[in-house]
Design a protein around this motif. Structure first.
Motif, mmCIF file in Angstrom:
data_model
loop_
_atom_site.group_PDB
_atom_site.id
_atom_site.type_symbol
_atom_site.label_atom_id
_atom_site.label_comp_id
_atom_site.label_asym_id
_atom_site.label_seq_id
_atom_site.Cartn_x
_atom_site.Cartn_y
_atom_site.Cartn_z
ATOM 1 N N GLU A 198 2.319 -11.731 -8.773
ATOM 2 C CA GLU A 198 0.943 -12.145 -8.502
ATOM 3 C C GLU A 198 -0.083 -11.310 -9.270
ATOM 4 N N GLY A 199 0.365 -10.259 -9.938
ATOM 5 C CA GLY A 199 -0.547 -9.396 -10.671
ATOM 6 C C GLY A 199 -1.463 -8.593 -9.773
ATOM 7 N N LEU A 200 -0.944 -8.153 -8.620
ATOM 8 C CA LEU A 200 -1.762 -7.457 -7.626
ATOM 9 C C LEU A 200 -1.360 -5.995 -7.447
ATOM 10 N N GLY A 201 -0.635 -5.455 -8.396
ATOM 11 C CA GLY A 201 -0.178 -4.073 -8.290
ATOM 12 C C GLY A 201 -1.302 -3.060 -8.176
ATOM 13 N N HIS A 202 -2.483 -3.398 -8.693
ATOM 14 C CA HIS A 202 -3.619 -2.469 -8.622
ATOM 15 C C HIS A 202 -4.260 -2.449 -7.236
ATOM 16 N N LEU A 203 -3.897 -3.419 -6.375
ATOM 17 C CA LEU A 203 -4.478 -3.501 -5.032
ATOM 18 C C LEU A 203 -3.491 -3.197 -3.910
ATOM 19 N N ILE A 204 -2.205 -3.295 -4.185
ATOM 20 C CA ILE A 204 -1.205 -3.185 -3.124
ATOM 21 C C ILE A 204 -0.211 -2.079 -3.437
ATOM 22 N N ASN A 205 0.051 -1.250 -2.443
ATOM 23 C CA ASN A 205 1.065 -0.205 -2.563
ATOM 24 C C ASN A 205 1.966 -0.243 -1.330
ATOM 25 N N PHE A 206 3.275 -0.320 -1.543
ATOM 26 C CA PHE A 206 4.241 -0.356 -0.456
ATOM 27 C C PHE A 206 5.045 0.943 -0.415
ATOM 28 N N GLU A 207 5.437 1.328 0.790
ATOM 29 C CA GLU A 207 6.197 2.564 0.951
ATOM 30 C C GLU A 207 7.175 2.437 2.111
ATOM 31 N N VAL A 208 8.365 2.991 1.949
ATOM 32 C CA VAL A 208 9.336 3.088 3.046
ATOM 33 C C VAL A 208 9.078 4.397 3.775
ATOM 34 N N VAL A 209 8.472 4.314 4.946
ATOM 35 C CA VAL A 209 8.123 5.510 5.710
ATOM 36 C C VAL A 209 7.888 5.128 7.164
ATOM 37 N N ASP A 210 8.247 6.008 8.069
ATOM 38 C CA ASP A 210 7.993 5.805 9.490
ATOM 39 C C ASP A 210 6.490 5.908 9.766
ATOM 40 N N TYR A 211 5.993 5.047 10.647
ATOM 41 C CA TYR A 211 4.550 5.029 10.921
ATOM 42 C C TYR A 211 4.052 6.369 11.464
ATOM 43 N N ARG A 212 4.894 7.115 12.154
ATOM 44 C CA ARG A 212 4.475 8.401 12.708
ATOM 45 C C ARG A 212 4.320 9.459 11.620
ATOM 46 N N ILE A 213 5.251 9.438 10.679
ATOM 47 C CA ILE A 213 5.152 10.363 9.551
ATOM 48 C C ILE A 213 3.925 10.033 8.709
ATOM 49 N N PHE A 214 3.717 8.754 8.474
ATOM 50 C CA PHE A 214 2.571 8.308 7.680
ATOM 51 C C PHE A 214 1.252 8.758 8.319
ATOM 52 N N ALA A 215 1.167 8.660 9.650
ATOM 53 C CA ALA A 215 -0.082 8.992 10.350
ATOM 54 C C ALA A 215 -0.389 10.481 10.345
ATOM 55 N N ARG A 216 0.637 11.323 10.187
ATOM 56 C CA ARG A 216 0.410 12.768 10.197
ATOM 57 C C ARG A 216 -0.074 13.315 8.859
ATOM 58 N N ARG A 217 -0.018 12.502 7.829
ATOM 59 C CA ARG A 217 -0.474 12.967 6.528
ATOM 60 C C ARG A 217 -1.993 13.130 6.543
ATOM 61 N N GLN A 218 -2.443 14.261 6.071
ATOM 62 C CA GLN A 218 -3.865 14.582 6.120
ATOM 63 C C GLN A 218 -4.719 13.583 5.348
ATOM 64 N N ASP A 219 -4.201 13.100 4.210
ATOM 65 C CA ASP A 219 -5.002 12.191 3.387
ATOM 66 C C ASP A 219 -5.093 10.782 3.956
ATOM 67 N N ASN A 220 -4.385 10.515 5.065
ATOM 68 C CA ASN A 220 -4.478 9.205 5.716
ATOM 69 C C ASN A 220 -5.411 9.207 6.925
ATOM 70 N N GLN A 221 -5.952 10.344 7.268
ATOM 71 C CA GLN A 221 -6.809 10.442 8.451
ATOM 72 C C GLN A 221 -8.091 9.627 8.270
ATOM 73 N N GLY A 222 -8.315 8.648 9.161
ATOM 74 C CA GLY A 222 -9.518 7.823 9.118
ATOM 75 C C GLY A 222 -9.698 7.061 7.823
ATOM 76 N N LYS A 223 -8.618 6.656 7.213
ATOM 77 C CA LYS A 223 -8.663 6.068 5.873
ATOM 78 C C LYS A 223 -8.891 4.556 5.873
ATOM 79 N N PHE A 224 -8.464 3.869 6.927
ATOM 80 C CA PHE A 224 -8.380 2.413 6.864
ATOM 81 C C PHE A 224 -9.436 1.709 7.711
ATOM 82 N N ASP A 225 -10.064 0.688 7.097
ATOM 83 C CA ASP A 225 -11.031 -0.143 7.817
ATOM 84 C C ASP A 225 -10.326 -1.048 8.831
#
Length: 365
Positions: free
Chosen positions: A158-185
């Motif tokens: 679809e040519g959407l690589g600049h907008l979408i990023n996928f990752e294999v990670v547990d939601y709890r580990i993802f949430a503890r990352r400092q750079d993800n704090q309050g990141k998402f609308d």
């Protein structure tokens, strides 16, 4: 003879009880959705069996493995004035899945260019839709290696690589990352909560609390168990949570709301029940699956698998058709969120006609 029958029946009952107890212990000990590998193992057991298998019955355009929303109207009254409950459905599975994706984005009130976290992104249908339609910057997380591989192929196509990023990670580990704090609308989780487990529901809401902006919105699509039998359900196992989706649990609405207020500041804002649409979705999946039986066999799946899969699809269809299992779209947000238009004001309540001047005067008197 009577004594012998009674003894045989008692023995059979005892064996059944022992078997149920051992199955329950296996479920609690070996299928726990823990952060240290339990969730990954459970997800792998179902979602990583074969992408090609799922393609035999899912819709061809979105590859959504969740309830569609059909164009539906209430059944007309039957003869003799007796009610004829249920809905009459129109359209294709493909059309219905696009409608469901639009509904999820609509309930989240997504705005162009917002950041979106797609928890349990499947084969990328929702992520791709949000990026294409709204220009969202999407992050998707999953525990399925196979799903991620195919989803990334679809994103590249679809040519959407600049907008979408996928990752294999547990939601709890993802949430503890400092750079993800309050990141998402916005955070959308489409039929992922069933893989969390009752004991971990609070952890899920805690994780969303960490990553969601102050005026953010969580939309969750969840298969739910009625409150009346939820406690019994928690103390038992069944065909679905031990054979089909190891470690799974369909929470009650009360359990979800209870976890949200104990582990986060999120409040429930809106509910849609699409359970009857799920029954129709499952019926169509089963029709397509059996229509591709020869293809499934060539993939190496045998008679036992075909019977188990048919039973799974029929079993779930019956639950939704009888309305003893529900599929809910839930909207959560923090109190006082001005970014969320009250959904009950805008679409769920039929507005009554305005009063005439005469009626207003009479009412004031």
């Amino acid at each position: 003879h009577t004594y012998g029958n009674a003894l045989a029946n008692a023995s059979g009952l005892a064996i059944s009880k022992i078997g149920s107890m051992l199955n329950y212990l296996k479920f609690k000990i070996f299928m726990d959705n823990s952060e240290k590998g339990g969730s990954l193992k459970n997800i792998h057991a179902h979602y990583d069996i074969s992408n090609d298998l799922f393609r035999t019955f899912l819709d061809k355009e979105t590859l959504m493995y969740s309830s569609a929303i059909y164009d539906a109207v209430a059944q007309p009254p039957a003869l003799m004035g007796q009610p004829s409950p249920g809905l009459r459905f129109k359209g294709t599975l493909e059309e219905a899945q696009w409608r469901k994706l639009d509904t999820l984005c609509d309930r989240a009130q997504i705005l162009p260019g917002q950041t979106l976290l797609d928890i349990g992104f499947g084969w990328g249908g929702l992520s791709i839709h949000a990026a294409k339609k709204y220009g969202c910057k999407v992050t998707g997380i999953t525990l399925s290696v196979e799903q991620k591989a195919l989803a990334e192929e679809r994103v590249e196509k679809e040519g959407l690589g600049h907008l979408i990023n996928f990752e294999v990670v547990d939601y709890r580990i993802f949430a503890r990352r400092q750079d993800n704090q309050g990141k998402f609308d916005r955070v959308i989780s489409c039929e992922m909560i069933e893989a969390v487990g009752h004991e971990h529901l609070g952890e899920f809401f805690w994780a969303v609390e960490q990553v969601l902006k102050y005026d953010g919105v969580l939309v969750m699509e969840a298969i739910t168990t009625p409150e009346a039998r939820y406690e019994t359900y928690l103390r038992s196992t069944d065909f679905i949570n031990t054979i089909i989706f190891p470690g799974s649990l369909c929470p009650s609405l009360h359990a979800l709301v209870d976890a949200s207020y104990k582990w986060s500041t999120l409040s429930l804002e809106h509910i849609d029940n699409i359970g009857l649409h799920y029954a129709e979705t499952l019926a169509e999946w089963r029709r397509r699956f059996n229509g591709k039986e020869d293809v499934v066999r060539k993939m190496g799946f045998d008679d036992v698998f075909l019977r188990v899969w048919n039973y799974y699809l029929t079993y779930c269809e019956a639950g939704f058709r009888s309305q003893t299992e529900n599929c809910l779209i839930l909207v959560f947000s923090r109190p006082g969120n001005k970014a969320l238009m009250p959904l009950c004001e805008s679409r769920a309540v039929t507005q009554m006609e305005s009063l005439t001047e005469e009626e207003v005067e009479a009412w004031l008197e």
